[in-house]
Design an enzyme around this catalytic site. Structure first.
Site, PDB file in Angstrom:
ATOM      1  N   ASP A  94       3.503  -3.038  -9.121  1.00  0.00           N
ATOM      2  CA  ASP A  94       2.491  -1.985  -9.135  1.00  0.00           C
ATOM      3  C   ASP A  94       1.563  -2.428 -10.257  1.00  0.00           C
ATOM      4  OD1 ASP A  94       0.968   0.251 -10.022  1.00  0.00           O
ATOM      5  OD2 ASP A  94       2.266   1.498  -8.791  1.00  0.00           O
ATOM      6  N   HIS A  95       0.369  -2.903  -9.904  1.00  0.00           N
ATOM      7  CA  HIS A  95      -0.419  -3.585 -10.936  1.00  0.00           C
ATOM      8  C   HIS A  95      -0.826  -2.653 -12.073  1.00  0.00           C
ATOM      9  CE1 HIS A  95      -3.968  -2.052  -8.751  1.00  0.00           C
ATOM     10  NE2 HIS A  95      -4.655  -2.300  -9.843  1.00  0.00           N
ATOM     11  N   ARG A 112      -0.943 -19.648   7.075  1.00  0.00           N
ATOM     12  CA  ARG A 112      -0.931 -20.102   8.470  1.00  0.00           C
ATOM     13  C   ARG A 112      -1.993 -21.165   8.732  1.00  0.00           C
ATOM     14  NH1 ARG A 112       0.803 -14.398  10.747  1.00  0.00           N
ATOM     15  NH2 ARG A 112      -0.936 -13.722   9.480  1.00  0.00           N
ATOM     16  N   LYS A 136       2.288  -4.533  -2.955  1.00  0.00           N
ATOM     17  CA  LYS A 136       2.233  -3.303  -2.188  1.00  0.00           C
ATOM     18  C   LYS A 136       1.584  -3.558  -0.832  1.00  0.00           C
ATOM     19  CE  LYS A 136      -1.055  -0.418  -2.768  1.00  0.00           C
ATOM     20  NZ  LYS A 136      -2.410   0.122  -2.899  1.00  0.00           N
ATOM     21  N   LYS A 146      -1.374  -3.037 -16.784  1.00  0.00           N
ATOM     22  CA  LYS A 146      -2.576  -2.728 -17.579  1.00  0.00           C
ATOM     23  C   LYS A 146      -2.157  -2.498 -19.033  1.00  0.00           C
ATOM     24  CE  LYS A 146      -5.149  -0.687 -13.722  1.00  0.00           C
ATOM     25  NZ  LYS A 146      -6.342  -1.480 -13.483  1.00  0.00           N
ATOM     26  N   ASP A 155      -2.126   5.038  -0.821  1.00  0.00           N
ATOM     27  CA  ASP A 155      -2.799   3.934  -1.505  1.00  0.00           C
ATOM     28  C   ASP A 155      -2.717   4.065  -3.033  1.00  0.00           C
ATOM     29  OD1 ASP A 155      -4.436   1.555  -1.321  1.00  0.00           O
ATOM     30  OD2 ASP A 155      -6.135   2.772  -2.004  1.00  0.00           O
ATOM     31  N   HIS A 193       0.539   4.247  -7.946  1.00  0.00           N
ATOM     32  CA  HIS A 193      -0.069   4.116  -9.280  1.00  0.00           C
ATOM     33  C   HIS A 193       0.039   5.399 -10.116  1.00  0.00           C
ATOM     34  CE1 HIS A 193      -1.362   0.436  -7.584  1.00  0.00           C
ATOM     35  NE2 HIS A 193      -2.487   0.850  -7.030  1.00  0.00           N
ATOM     36  N   LYS A 246     -11.690   8.216  -3.792  1.00  0.00           N
ATOM     37  CA  LYS A 246     -12.749   7.209  -3.735  1.00  0.00           C
ATOM     38  C   LYS A 246     -14.083   7.941  -3.796  1.00  0.00           C
ATOM     39  CE  LYS A 246     -10.227   3.470  -1.946  1.00  0.00           C
ATOM     40  NZ  LYS A 246      -9.926   2.579  -3.053  1.00  0.00           N
ATOM     41  N   GLU A 263     -12.212   6.641  -8.486  1.00  0.00           N
ATOM     42  CA  GLU A 263     -12.957   5.405  -8.217  1.00  0.00           C
ATOM     43  C   GLU A 263     -14.356   5.771  -7.732  1.00  0.00           C
ATOM     44  OE1 GLU A 263     -10.461   1.949  -6.667  1.00  0.00           O
ATOM     45  OE2 GLU A 263      -9.827   3.653  -5.465  1.00  0.00           O
TER      46      GLU A 263
HETATM   47  C1  BG6 Z   1      -5.223  -0.774  -5.167  1.00  0.00           C
HETATM   48  C2  BG6 Z   1      -5.722   0.050  -4.018  1.00  0.00           C
HETATM   49  O1  BG6 Z   1      -3.826  -0.715  -5.238  1.00  0.00           O
HETATM   50  O2  BG6 Z   1      -5.766  -0.275  -6.383  1.00  0.00           O
HETATM   51  C3  BG6 Z   1      -7.234   0.062  -3.981  1.00  0.00           C
HETATM   52  O3  BG6 Z   1      -5.228  -0.475  -2.802  1.00  0.00           O
HETATM   53  C4  BG6 Z   1      -7.802   0.481  -5.323  1.00  0.00           C
HETATM   54  O4  BG6 Z   1      -7.708   0.931  -2.953  1.00  0.00           O
HETATM   55  C5  BG6 Z   1      -7.177  -0.333  -6.451  1.00  0.00           C
HETATM   56  O5  BG6 Z   1      -9.205   0.304  -5.299  1.00  0.00           O
HETATM   57  C6  BG6 Z   1      -7.592   0.193  -7.809  1.00  0.00           C
HETATM   58  O6  BG6 Z   1      -7.160  -0.680  -8.815  1.00  0.00           O
HETATM   59  P1  BG6 Z   1      -7.909  -0.746 -10.211  1.00  0.00           P
HETATM   60  O7  BG6 Z   1      -7.076  -1.673 -11.025  1.00  0.00           O
HETATM   61  O8  BG6 Z   1      -9.290  -1.249  -9.934  1.00  0.00           O
HETATM   62  O9  BG6 Z   1      -7.922   0.649 -10.748  1.00  0.00           O
END
Ligand code: BG6
Length: 513
Positions: free
Chosen positions: A201-202, A63, A172, A206, A259, A264, A363, A240
């Site tokens: 979904d990242h 934007r 996401k 990995k 989340d 994941h 977290k 985390e």
């Molecule tokens: C994201 C979440 O999808 O994944 C975050 O929204 C999280 O809250 C993150 O911290 C964790 O990813 P990674 O690759 O650091 O484990």
């Protein structure tokens, strides 16, 4: 051969050049956090590895009115700050000269016409047709207008029927419950065909998550043991150390279940529990993942059920006092958002009946670690039991997803000495020692896969819905209960007591990875 393969002999043979056609990547949400932290560095590192097509163009869309030069400068600082490799001007200059920016609203049809003209001008300049990869990296509120405008402008159907047809990557959150995921899927399908869609979904990008497939199906020794006859239970942990930081506003609308668990950890579960696919094609792998997700029994939230939820309170991380969740910036003092969730799942199929799968994510836990631990049944106790000299642990195969990526197997061995004393011993495989440590980031693999049209590591629409179907009743029950039933855990700990109690119901305990 790139610099890494030249340096480390074990890396030879691993690099695979997969050619993409001339491509324009359009990033919606170009001035956002994800673009700077992950997407620009991913593009840069693909360029570094010579994996970008010769005609590669990057177009930022947002934007805010940003001149091309300024966008290139932002991208340059993103690489300096976030890339796993130092910026090499020879590599970046090649990409930067084809990096431009288009300003426009997401619900503004005229702006999408400008974008279409911008892409057509690139095609004219290089005298070739390009595939366009749209990367939607915006807040979810504008997913629908972007998709609709891609449809209305004709961009979604660009070169449809040709191998270099348009593709879309969607970040996401993919909905926030079953109804909204279905609605989003319907909007997507009104504009794109499913084979054009890449839901990210990242975690699937990995290295270690992909290695799980290789370990399971590239080795003959695991499959005979991979079932209810030998496995006692499975624990999947995504812990985390960080708190919500500056993302309080987003997190309050999300929570650990939405989340992390729904996406994941469920992806990790699906790859661990699915049947061997007929092939490694995208459809065959995803068919098996969907089947196993559908075999999971409905969850029972609430006391004595299959779930635990909690919020972190103040505690110590790395010797420093950390605030509790309710004292974080942007968090309501009466928030009922969970920062930790634990779930017990039962998969009702031939392979897994009676084997609980435990998932947990939180977290501000003791340390950052993600792992999948397969805990085997104890050996029958006839030989090594009833004697304090015998310390027999159940065999455990643990896939360390991150950090310290690798695999370990816990066996029982004899302690050297004249009396027979046993002790659990650990066999380790570590990526860093075997392969060198400079592994690609998840986003590099995923952007490349989308460019070459390989959807194996992306989520199909029915997969996303199967997972939401399972968790929507839990989310509804938790929302109705508010703070009732919300446990707490100290920052820097391994989680709440209610999660230990959940495990204790099946006489198990959480590992400390
Ligand atoms: C994201 C979440 O999808 O994944 C975050 O929204 C999280 O809250 C993150 O911290 C964790 O990813 P990674 O690759 O650091 O484990």
């Amino acid at each position: 051969m790139n610099a890494d393969t030249a340096r480390h002999p074990f890396l030879q043979g691993l690099s695979k050049h997969r050619g993409a056609p001339p491509t324009v990547v359009v990033i919606f949400g170009a001035s956002g956090d994800l673009t700077a932290r992950k997407l620009i560095p991913a593009v840069y590192n693909l360029g570094h590895d010579n994996l970008l097509p010769a005609d590669f163009h990057l177009v930022g869309y947002g934007r805010k009115a940003i001149p091309d030069d300024e966008f290139r400068a932002l991208a340059t600082s993103a690489i300096h700050e976030f890339s796993r490799r130092e910026l090499n001007p020879a590599v970046w200059d090649r990409i930067a000269q084809n990096t431009t920016y288009v300003a426009g609203g997401y619900d503004e049809p005229e702006a999408f016409k400008r974008l279409a003209a911008h892409i057509a001008a690139i095609e004219k300049k290089i005298s070739r047709e390009v595939q366009v990869l749209f990367y939607i990296s915006t807040p979810p509120t504008v997913f629908a207008p972007i998709l609709k405008n891609l449809g209305a402008s004709g961009l979604a159907a660009k070169h449809l029927g040709e191998p270099h047809h348009a593709k879309v990557i969607i970040e996401k959150p993919f909905g926030r419950n079953l109804a909204s995921a279905r609605e989003l899927n319907a909007t997507i399908r009104s504009v794109f065909e499913e084979h054009q869609v890449y839901r990210i979904d990242h975690y699937l990008g990995k290295e270690t998550v992909q290695d799980l497939l290789v370990q399971r199906f590239g080795n003959a020794i695991f499959e005979p043991l991979w079932n209810r006859n030998f496995i006692d239970h499975v624990q999947i942990t995504v812990a985390e150390e960080v708190g919500v930081g500056t993302r309080g506003g987003y997190y309050e609308t999300s929570g650990a279940l939405r989340d992390m668990i729904q996406n994941h950890t469920m992806q990790l579960l699906a790859l661990t529990a699915m049947e061997p696919p007929v092939s490694l094609s995208a459809e065959d792998v995803r068919d098996e993942k969907v089947k196993v997700l559908k075999a999971i029994q409905a969850l029972r939230p609430g006391p004595g059920g299959d779930t635990a939820r909690a919020q972190y309170v103040t505690g110590f991380i790395g010797g420093k006092q950390a605030p509790g969740y309710l004292d974080e910036e942007g968090i309501s003092a009466t928030s009922a958002t969970e920062t930790y969730a634990a779930i017990r799942l039962s998969i009702n199929n031939w392979r897994w009946q009676g084997v609980p799968f435990y998932l947990r994510s939180g977290k501000r836990m003791a340390r950052r670690v993600s792992e999948i631990a397969i805990q085997f049944k104890r050996p029958p106790g006839t030989l090594f039991s009833d004697n304090p000299l015998y310390n027999i642990a159940p065999n455990t195969l643990a896939f360390q997803i991150q950090p310290d990526e690798g695999l370990s197997l816990i066996l029982n061995g004899k302690v050297p000495g004249l009396e027979t004393r046993t002790q659990p011993v650990k066999m380790n495989f570590r990526y860093s020692t075997t392969f060198g440590s400079n592994t690609p980031e998840a986003y590099e693999r995923l952007v490349l896969d989308a460019m070459v049209g390989d959807g194996t590591l992306f989520i199909r629409g029915d997969e996303a819905e199967a997972s939401w179907k399972l968790y929507t009743p839990v989310l509804e029950a938790w929302a109705a209960a508010g703070r009732d039933g919300m446990d707490t855990y100290a920052s820097g700990s391994w989680g709440p007591k209610s999660a230990d109690d959940l495990m204790a119901q099946t006489k198990s305990a959480w590992r400390q990875p």
